[in-house]
Design an enzyme around this catalytic site. Structure first.
Site, PDB file in Angstrom:
ATOM      1  N   CYS A  31       0.835  -1.192   0.000  1.00 30.92           N
ATOM      2  CA  CYS A  31       0.000   0.000   0.000  1.00 30.92           C
ATOM      3  C   CYS A  31       0.874   1.248   0.000  1.00 30.92           C
ATOM      4  O   CYS A  31       2.102   1.168   0.029  1.00 30.92           O
ATOM      5  CB  CYS A  31      -0.945   0.009   1.205  1.00 30.92           C
ATOM      6  SG  CYS A  31      -0.080   0.143   2.783  1.00 30.92           S
ATOM      7  N   CYS A  34       3.515   1.597   2.691  1.00 31.61           N
ATOM      8  CA  CYS A  34       4.759   0.860   2.444  1.00 31.61           C
ATOM      9  C   CYS A  34       5.720   1.710   1.618  1.00 31.61           C
ATOM     10  O   CYS A  34       6.929   1.716   1.865  1.00 31.61           O
ATOM     11  CB  CYS A  34       4.465  -0.446   1.707  1.00 31.61           C
ATOM     12  SG  CYS A  34       3.461  -1.614   2.636  1.00 31.61           S
ATOM     13  N   ASP A 446       8.526  25.503 -33.750  1.00 33.46           N
ATOM     14  CA  ASP A 446       9.650  25.916 -34.596  1.00 33.46           C
ATOM     15  C   ASP A 446       9.253  25.617 -36.038  1.00 33.46           C
ATOM     16  O   ASP A 446       8.447  24.716 -36.288  1.00 33.46           O
ATOM     17  CB  ASP A 446      10.900  25.137 -34.209  1.00 33.46           C
ATOM     18  CG  ASP A 446      12.037  25.372 -35.170  1.00 33.46           C
ATOM     19  OD1 ASP A 446      12.424  26.533 -35.362  1.00 33.46           O
ATOM     20  OD2 ASP A 446      12.515  24.380 -35.758  1.00 33.46           O
ATOM     21  N   ASP A 652      13.020  20.714 -32.969  1.00 33.23           N
ATOM     22  CA  ASP A 652      13.858  19.557 -33.290  1.00 33.23           C
ATOM     23  C   ASP A 652      15.339  19.863 -33.334  1.00 33.23           C
ATOM     24  O   ASP A 652      16.157  18.952 -33.392  1.00 33.23           O
ATOM     25  CB  ASP A 652      13.445  18.967 -34.643  1.00 33.23           C
ATOM     26  CG  ASP A 652      13.898  19.844 -35.804  1.00 33.23           C
ATOM     27  OD1 ASP A 652      13.832  21.075 -35.677  1.00 33.23           O
ATOM     28  OD2 ASP A 652      14.314  19.285 -36.839  1.00 33.23           O
ATOM     29  N   ASP A 656      16.728  24.864 -30.637  1.00 35.44           N
ATOM     30  CA  ASP A 656      15.422  24.826 -29.984  1.00 35.44           C
ATOM     31  C   ASP A 656      15.519  24.378 -28.528  1.00 35.44           C
ATOM     32  O   ASP A 656      14.550  24.489 -27.778  1.00 35.44           O
ATOM     33  CB  ASP A 656      14.470  23.872 -30.721  1.00 35.44           C
ATOM     34  CG  ASP A 656      14.199  24.314 -32.144  1.00 35.44           C
ATOM     35  OD1 ASP A 656      14.141  25.532 -32.377  1.00 35.44           O
ATOM     36  OD2 ASP A 656      14.059  23.450 -33.025  1.00 35.44           O
TER      37      ASP A 656
END
Length: 761
Positions: A31, A34, A446, A652, A656
């Protein structure tokens, strides 16, 4: 298609890059309490900076300073110390490889034996109780009830006593403690009533309550474990993509060798229908490769000699020879697995609230159970059976309140969401990005390589009168020879096609956002934007009309300038580049706009070229931010965030990366650079703009599942505890409800596996 991924991300929480990380598998957790105990035990180890434990994956990720004495810096020593800390906390440390092997070999019925035995022993105890509802007043003899219930209580239920005792010794509580205390009270009460009954009398016993509760909890845990294996199916499927052997090409022919022995530079034979054993380059043969399990791309991709190949993909109809370029943890497949595991091991921000609640949950429940006992005993003081009723109602409170579902609600949904996203080419690298993406209201793109194909062509190369066009084209190509920028590759490609020299020049210097400067033929040259040329003092007047005409057609315009003997710069050639929108980019933007999102395109191009491309993409003029230097892209992102927007940035390239890091959610295209994907929280493996909407959609659906799970986890307790305190729930019904809560949370999370990009699920 090609796909590149970053190396496993640094685990340092700050600028200190000296921190290391280590993953452990932790058995025996039941649980949310724990989870808190294991995290506290690990954080108390000297040198440990942070520890994050995931109940759904049964794993712990520890960040530590390897230089901290007295622990040696060797990873094996740290592994031993951390394992001991887990064991001292009362849990079972295991290696991840051991757990993965167990998961791989597990059948749907693994671990069902104890459950079946518990149900078999409890069933005869339940049948007479059911008969009472039909008006049949009969019970099993007390001695037979004792013989049936005791093995369930102390043999099958031994795990609850063991874990509960460890929790008690640590000064905390967990689900096991509640079950152990509650069922022991029911069993002990029954024994006491049996032994103190008048000779020949048949007292009402509660053996069935303790036995059925334990059997139901075991059943719930078994169903929960089975659901966990389904939730981690995405990871196991990725591991299965790695073949065990490879056909090594030697001087004596082909030889089958274990994959672990393959090295960079080896040449491997891949037969039709086989999986590619490693990342590399196609050297011989032609084929089509199925990369669907890696990128989500449904159609095979044609491969010619020189094309990159990704390990784990399936070879098509041709026999090919592959030259190995990456092995082991450096392969794309290994990095994908690492990213998915990182996301599933991470703790979402919303989980912190759950952790705070769980820290006080069990002590509060024990207090409520005591209050229930005292209340019922006081209310029935002097009446027969008052103590028995008080104990049974207190037991019902202990059982219904077990916080199993609370600990599973968030990680189960994150596991399912990141797993199904990975199968469709969306790698979610951290839980925070997943949780935050559903709130995005503004998406910034971009332009080059993100919305456009990123493979521009050199459409014009015009020189001043009486200048040598071939010589200037060769100079421009030599300045660009060492660059991976799409515009640079376009220049080099044209020069080489015309048989001109394109070897790199000396003393080359890149000027961020402007261009490059280098030396060739005894002269200094600059190649870059018109803005940089103006800053360099180049007279642009002779070129102005032609440059504006090219820009009006949507071209990106650059200039080659040479330095004269007086140190001044003069224009020598005008370069125009044209790009095409990516297939589906316009539809992707339209789909995002239909979701009510604000869109903008950020470009370093001049405004004319940016507007021309925006028109083709369906963007309005006020949705274009042009002539932005790389360093200013992050500032643009910050500007949008400063207006109160939750911003996603899609890019990409290397330039960027700052903007991706500055955004609330960064999405990097998988056909881009490692640096961009390192800065992003989400990687789109296919580099398709349409996956942006899909990533936001799976985020929305995952967060919705988290909220649903937390609602149901809390409602079981919020509604169940008062009902149990008021006497409306028996321990048996409470046990069934508690088991059902965990199973329902896992089942609800698993519904995410049905999700498809663009679908309704």
């Amino acid at each position: 298609m090609t796909t590149s991924l970053p190396s496993p991300r640094a685990v340092s929480p700050g600028p200190d890059a000296t921190l290391h990380s280590l993953d452990l598998s932790v058995g025996g957790m039941t649980c949310a309490s724990c989870v808190g105990r294991v995290e506290r035990a690990l954080r108390q180890v000297p040198g440990v900076v942070d520890a994050t434990v995931n109940l759904a994956t049964e794993s712990a990720r520890v960040r530590y300073d390897p230089a901290t004495p007295p622990v040696p810096a060797a990873p094996t020593a740290w592994d031993a110390v951390l394992r001991r800390a887990v064991r001292d906390a009362g849990y079972e440390p295991r290696s991840l490889a051991q757990r993965q092997a167990e998961d791989a070999s597990a059948s749907p019925w693994t671990g069902f034996g104890p459950v079946a035995l518990g149900l078999l022993l409890a069933l005869p105890l339940v049948v007479p109780m059911l008969g009472e509802f039909a008006g049949l007043g009969w019970m099993l003899p007390a001695w037979l009830q004792f013989l049936l219930a005791t093995p369930v209580q102390f043999v099958l239920g031994a795990r609850f006593y063991k874990a509960g005792w460890h929790a008690l010794r640590a000064g905390s509580g967990n689900m096991d403690l509640l079950v152990a205390v509650g069922t022991s009270a029911g069993w002990g009460l029954s024994v006491w009533l049996w032994l103190t009954a008048q000779p020949g009398a048949m007292p009402h016993l509660y053996f069935e309550a303790s036995a059925v509760v334990i059997a139901l909890v075991l059943l719930g845990k078994w169903l929960e474990a089975r659901a966990k294996r389904q939730a981690t199916a995405a990871i196991r499927a990725l591991h299965a993509l790695r073949p065990q052997t490879a056909h090594l090409l030697t001087l004596d022919g082909e030889a089958d060798v274990p994959l672990d022995e393959i090295r960079v530079g080896d040449r491997l034979v891949v037969r039709p229908g086989e999986r590619l054993p490693a990342d590399g380059v196609l050297r011989e043969g032609r084929t089509q490769v199925d990369e669907s399990m890696l990128t989500g791309e449904p159609l095979p991709v044609a491969k010619e000699p020189g094309a990159p190949l990704t390990g784990g993909a399936v070879n098509g109809e041709g026999r090919i020879v592959l030259e190995v370029r990456a092995v082991g943890t450096e392969t794309v497949l290994a990095r994908i697995i690492r990213l998915v595991e990182d996301a599933q091991a991470a703790k979402a921000p919303i989980q912190r609230l759950v952790d705070r609640v769980s820290a006080v949950f069990v002590p509060v429940v024990l207090g409520l159970a005591l209050l229930t006992f005292v209340g019922w005993w006081w209310a029935g003081a002097g009446q027969p059976g008052a103590v028995e009723a008080a104990i049974i109602h207190a037991v019902a409170v202990l059982v219904i309140a077990c916080p199993c579902a609370l600990g599973l609600a968030t990680p189960a949904a994150i596991m399912a969401g990141t797993g199904v996203a990975a199968r469709h080419g969306i790698l979610i690298q951290d839980a925070q990005a997943l949780e935050l993406a559903h709130r995005v209201d503004t998406v910034l793109f971009d332009k080059t390589g993100t919305l456009t194909a990123g493979q521009p062509r050199l459409t014009a190369f015009e020189v001043a009168p009486h200048e040598d066009r071939a010589a200037h084209l060769s100079t421009a190509a030599r300045l660009q020879a060492g660059s991976e920028h799409p515009l640079a590759r376009a220049v080099v490609a044209v020069a080489r096609a015309q048989g001109l020299a394109a070897d790199a020049v000396g003393a080359l210097q890149a000027v961020a956002g402007r261009g490059v400067e280098g030396e060739a033929g005894g002269h200094r040259w600059r190649l870059g934007s018109l803005r940089w040329m103006a800053e360099s003092g180049v007279d642009l007047a002779p070129w102005q009309a032609r440059a504006e005409a090219l820009q009006a057609d949507g071209a990106t315009v650059s200039m080659l300038a040479g330095q004269g003997g007086d140190g001044g710069w003069s224009g020598c050639a005008l370069l125009a580049f044209g790009d095409e929108p990516k297939p589906g980019a316009a539809d992707a933007l339209k789909a995002l706009r239909q979701r009510g999102l604000r869109l903008a395109m950020i470009s370093g191009d001049n405004r004319g070229a940016a507007l021309a491309m925006a028109q083709r993409l369906g963007l309005a003029a006020d949705e274009v931010v042009a002539e932005v230097l790389p360093a200013d892209k992050a500032a643009e992102v910050t500007r949008f965030r400063g207006r109160g927007h939750v911003v996603a940035m899609v890019g990409d390239g290397v330039n960027d990366a700052p903007a991706l890091a500055a955004a609330d959610v960064g999405l990097a295209m998988g056909n881009g650079t490692d640096v961009a994907m390192q800065a992003a929280g989400i990687t789109l493996m296919r580099g398709e703009p349409g996956l942006v909407a899909a990533a936001l959609d799976i985020s929305h659906r995952t967060v919705r599942k988290i909220r649903q799970n937390l609602f149901w986890a809390f409602i079981y307790n919020v509604a169940g505890i008062p009902l149990a305190m008021l006497g409306y729930l028996s321990p048996v019904v409470a046990g069934a409800a508690m088991a059902l809560s965990s199973v329902s949370v896992m089942a609800n999370a698993l519904l995410l596996r049905r999700w498809r990009p663009g679908g309704r699920r």
